[in-house]
Design a protein around this motif. Structure first.
Motif, PDB file in Angstrom:
ATOM      1  N   SER A  48      -1.564  -6.785  -9.397  1.00 50.35           N
ATOM      2  CA  SER A  48      -1.922  -7.597  -8.233  1.00 50.35           C
ATOM      3  C   SER A  48      -3.364  -8.079  -8.393  1.00 50.35           C
ATOM      4  CB  SER A  48      -1.552  -6.895  -7.020  1.00 50.35           C
ATOM      5  OG  SER A  48      -1.783  -7.701  -5.762  1.00 50.35           O
ATOM      6  N   LEU A  49      -4.174  -6.952  -8.474  1.00 51.51           N
ATOM      7  CA  LEU A  49      -5.790  -7.060  -8.503  1.00 51.51           C
ATOM      8  C   LEU A  49      -6.123  -8.059  -9.414  1.00 51.51           C
ATOM      9  CD1 LEU A  49      -8.913  -6.246  -7.885  1.00 51.51           C
ATOM     10  CD2 LEU A  49      -8.533  -4.717  -9.599  1.00 51.51           C
ATOM     11  N   LYS A  50      -5.672  -8.061 -10.672  1.00 47.11           N
ATOM     12  CA  LYS A  50      -5.874  -9.148 -11.708  1.00 47.11           C
ATOM     13  C   LYS A  50      -5.412 -10.497 -11.164  1.00 47.11           C
ATOM     14  CE  LYS A  50      -5.737  -6.062 -15.742  1.00 47.11           C
ATOM     15  NZ  LYS A  50      -5.147  -5.843 -17.124  1.00 47.11           N
ATOM     16  N   LYS A  51      -4.391 -10.707 -10.617  1.00 43.45           N
ATOM     17  CA  LYS A  51      -3.796 -11.988 -10.098  1.00 43.45           C
ATOM     18  C   LYS A  51      -4.682 -12.469  -9.026  1.00 43.45           C
ATOM     19  CE  LYS A  51      -0.634 -11.958  -6.939  1.00 43.45           C
ATOM     20  NZ  LYS A  51       0.549 -11.923  -6.143  1.00 43.45           N
ATOM     21  N   TYR A  52      -5.313 -11.598  -8.281  1.00 42.22           N
ATOM     22  CA  TYR A  52      -6.229 -12.409  -7.302  1.00 42.22           C
ATOM     23  C   TYR A  52      -7.494 -12.521  -7.793  1.00 42.22           C
ATOM     24  CZ  TYR A  52      -2.666 -11.256  -3.479  1.00 42.22           C
ATOM     25  OH  TYR A  52      -1.806 -11.313  -2.683  1.00 42.22           O
ATOM     26  N   VAL A  53      -8.009 -11.806  -8.935  1.00 44.61           N
ATOM     27  CA  VAL A  53      -9.013 -12.147  -9.427  1.00 44.61           C
ATOM     28  C   VAL A  53      -9.043 -13.562  -9.823  1.00 44.61           C
ATOM     29  CG1 VAL A  53     -10.824 -11.369 -11.393  1.00 44.61           C
ATOM     30  CG2 VAL A  53     -10.012  -9.746  -9.861  1.00 44.61           C
ATOM     31  N   ARG A  54      -7.853 -13.853 -10.793  1.00 43.06           N
ATOM     32  CA  ARG A  54      -7.672 -15.196 -11.201  1.00 43.06           C
ATOM     33  C   ARG A  54      -7.699 -16.168 -10.416  1.00 43.06           C
ATOM     34  NH1 ARG A  54      -3.759 -12.174 -14.202  1.00 43.06           N
ATOM     35  NH2 ARG A  54      -2.033 -13.037 -13.096  1.00 43.06           N
ATOM     36  N   ARG A  55      -7.014 -15.915  -9.186  1.00 43.32           N
ATOM     37  CA  ARG A  55      -6.907 -16.907  -8.306  1.00 43.32           C
ATOM     38  C   ARG A  55      -8.145 -17.410  -7.446  1.00 43.32           C
ATOM     39  NH1 ARG A  55      -1.357 -15.572  -4.636  1.00 43.32           N
ATOM     40  NH2 ARG A  55       0.383 -16.072  -6.494  1.00 43.32           N
ATOM     41  N   SER A  56      -8.984 -16.160  -7.136  1.00 46.81           N
ATOM     42  CA  SER A  56     -10.083 -16.548  -6.189  1.00 46.81           C
ATOM     43  C   SER A  56     -11.616 -16.591  -6.770  1.00 46.81           C
ATOM     44  CB  SER A  56     -10.058 -15.203  -5.004  1.00 46.81           C
ATOM     45  OG  SER A  56      -8.964 -15.451  -4.553  1.00 46.81           O
ATOM     46  N   ASP A  58     -11.980 -17.010 -10.466  1.00 41.54           N
ATOM     47  CA  ASP A  58     -11.789 -17.794 -11.638  1.00 41.54           C
ATOM     48  C   ASP A  58     -11.904 -16.656 -12.931  1.00 41.54           C
ATOM     49  OD1 ASP A  58     -11.935 -20.242 -10.955  1.00 41.54           O
ATOM     50  OD2 ASP A  58     -13.975 -20.561 -10.713  1.00 41.54           O
ATOM     51  N   ASN A  59     -11.316 -15.614 -12.740  1.00 41.17           N
ATOM     52  CA  ASN A  59     -10.929 -14.778 -13.641  1.00 41.17           C
ATOM     53  C   ASN A  59     -12.347 -13.926 -13.938  1.00 41.17           C
ATOM     54  OD1 ASN A  59      -9.082 -13.115 -15.011  1.00 41.17           O
ATOM     55  ND2 ASN A  59      -9.209 -14.206 -16.804  1.00 41.17           N
ATOM     56  N   ASN A  60     -13.500 -13.827 -13.206  1.00 46.51           N
ATOM     57  CA  ASN A  60     -14.658 -13.242 -13.390  1.00 46.51           C
ATOM     58  C   ASN A  60     -15.006 -12.119 -12.482  1.00 46.51           C
ATOM     59  OD1 ASN A  60     -17.201 -12.733 -13.723  1.00 46.51           O
ATOM     60  ND2 ASN A  60     -17.910 -15.064 -13.746  1.00 46.51           N
ATOM     61  N   VAL A  61     -14.407 -10.984 -12.982  1.00 46.92           N
ATOM     62  CA  VAL A  61     -14.676  -9.730 -12.207  1.00 46.92           C
ATOM     63  C   VAL A  61     -16.176  -9.453 -11.824  1.00 46.92           C
ATOM     64  CG1 VAL A  61     -14.357  -7.168 -12.430  1.00 46.92           C
ATOM     65  CG2 VAL A  61     -12.497  -8.697 -13.482  1.00 46.92           C
ATOM     66  N   ARG A  62     -17.221  -9.860 -12.658  1.00 48.15           N
ATOM     67  CA  ARG A  62     -18.395  -9.658 -12.532  1.00 48.15           C
ATOM     68  C   ARG A  62     -18.966 -10.278 -11.148  1.00 48.15           C
ATOM     69  NH1 ARG A  62     -23.285  -8.031 -16.398  1.00 48.15           N
ATOM     70  NH2 ARG A  62     -21.396  -6.899 -17.202  1.00 48.15           N
ATOM     71  N   LEU A  63     -18.437 -11.513 -11.096  1.00 49.90           N
ATOM     72  CA  LEU A  63     -18.692 -12.289  -9.908  1.00 49.90           C
ATOM     73  C   LEU A  63     -18.090 -11.851  -8.692  1.00 49.90           C
ATOM     74  CD1 LEU A  63     -19.700 -15.068  -8.427  1.00 49.90           C
ATOM     75  CD2 LEU A  63     -17.570 -15.797  -9.095  1.00 49.90           C
ATOM     76  N   MET A  64     -16.805 -11.614  -8.991  1.00 49.26           N
ATOM     77  CA  MET A  64     -16.290 -10.738  -7.542  1.00 49.26           C
ATOM     78  C   MET A  64     -17.134  -9.472  -7.335  1.00 49.26           C
ATOM     79  SD  MET A  64     -12.528  -8.787  -7.680  1.00 49.26           S
ATOM     80  CE  MET A  64     -13.168  -7.619  -8.836  1.00 49.26           C
ATOM     81  N   SER A  65     -17.443  -8.565  -8.239  1.00 50.25           N
ATOM     82  CA  SER A  65     -18.205  -7.348  -7.589  1.00 50.25           C
ATOM     83  C   SER A  65     -19.477  -7.782  -6.967  1.00 50.25           C
ATOM     84  CB  SER A  65     -18.403  -6.460  -8.844  1.00 50.25           C
ATOM     85  OG  SER A  65     -19.359  -7.168  -9.831  1.00 50.25           O
ATOM     86  N   HIS A  66     -20.132  -8.831  -7.274  1.00 45.76           N
ATOM     87  CA  HIS A  66     -21.275  -9.205  -6.539  1.00 45.76           C
ATOM     88  C   HIS A  66     -20.915  -9.714  -5.225  1.00 45.76           C
ATOM     89  CE1 HIS A  66     -24.386  -8.356  -9.424  1.00 45.76           C
ATOM     90  NE2 HIS A  66     -23.652  -8.773 -10.413  1.00 45.76           N
ATOM     91  N   ALA A  67     -19.822 -10.608  -5.229  1.00 51.58           N
ATOM     92  CA  ALA A  67     -19.660 -11.393  -4.148  1.00 51.58           C
ATOM     93  C   ALA A  67     -18.667 -10.726  -2.853  1.00 51.58           C
ATOM     94  CB  ALA A  67     -18.820 -12.712  -4.432  1.00 51.58           C
ATOM     95  N   LEU A  68     -18.023  -9.859  -3.323  1.00 48.46           N
ATOM     96  CA  LEU A  68     -17.006  -9.357  -2.572  1.00 48.46           C
ATOM     97  C   LEU A  68     -17.283  -7.757  -1.874  1.00 48.46           C
ATOM     98  CD1 LEU A  68     -14.009  -9.595  -1.220  1.00 48.46           C
ATOM     99  CD2 LEU A  68     -13.217  -8.645  -3.339  1.00 48.46           C
ATOM    100  N   LYS A  69     -16.943  -7.890  -0.704  1.00 43.52           N
ATOM    101  CA  LYS A  69     -17.633  -6.433   0.186  1.00 43.52           C
ATOM    102  C   LYS A  69     -16.247  -5.963   0.785  1.00 43.52           C
ATOM    103  CE  LYS A  69     -21.807  -5.871  -0.833  1.00 43.52           C
ATOM    104  NZ  LYS A  69     -22.127  -4.866  -1.902  1.00 43.52           N
TER     105      LYS A  69
END
Length: 128
Positions: A48-56, A58-69
């Motif tokens: 499920s985590l991978k699915k939401y990383v793809r959706r929200s 663009d499959n960029n975990v590094r971007l997510m780690s900077h943007a999401l709290k």
């Protein structure tokens, strides 16, 4: 040597006695994909985590780690806080070094207060 062995045995007994079965229930504060990503990470749902990383993100975990709290923590720390082994391990390998968690050293305070928690703990999750 006997003193050391008995101290280690005592520490293990105390640690096993204080480990209690706690079940966490995560409730979303809103219906955003970001909050769902936080819940997936903390509940150890890697697919499920991978699915939401793809959706929200663009499959960029590094971007997510900077943007999401998640509840004012970065997502890797948030997942690690609740013992989510699979998602924390996945995130630890993908996020920038600023957000990595090093588990190689553990300091255990055997005199620390451990609240008597058993059963279900409800956690309201929100993202920023």
């Amino acid at each position: 040597m006997k003193t050391l062995m008995s101290a280690i045995a005592t520490a293990l007994i105390v640690a096993s006695a204080s480990s209690q079965a706690v079940e966490h229930e995560f409730i979303a504060a809103d219906n955003s994909n970001e909050t769902k990503t936080c819940i997936s990470a903390a509940s150890d749902d890697l697919s499920s985590l991978k699915k939401y990383v793809r959706r929200s993100f663009d499959n960029n975990v590094r971007l997510m780690s900077h943007a999401l709290k998640c509840n004012d923590q970065d997502i890797n720390t948030f997942a690690h806080t609740f013992g989510a082994q699979d998602t924390s391990e996945y995130l630890n390998g993908k996020v920038s070094s600023k957000y990595r968690i090093d588990d190689s050293v553990q300091i255990i305070d055997t005199s620390a207060y451990q609240p008597d928690t058993q059963g279900k703990v409800v956690i309201i999750v929100s993202s920023k």
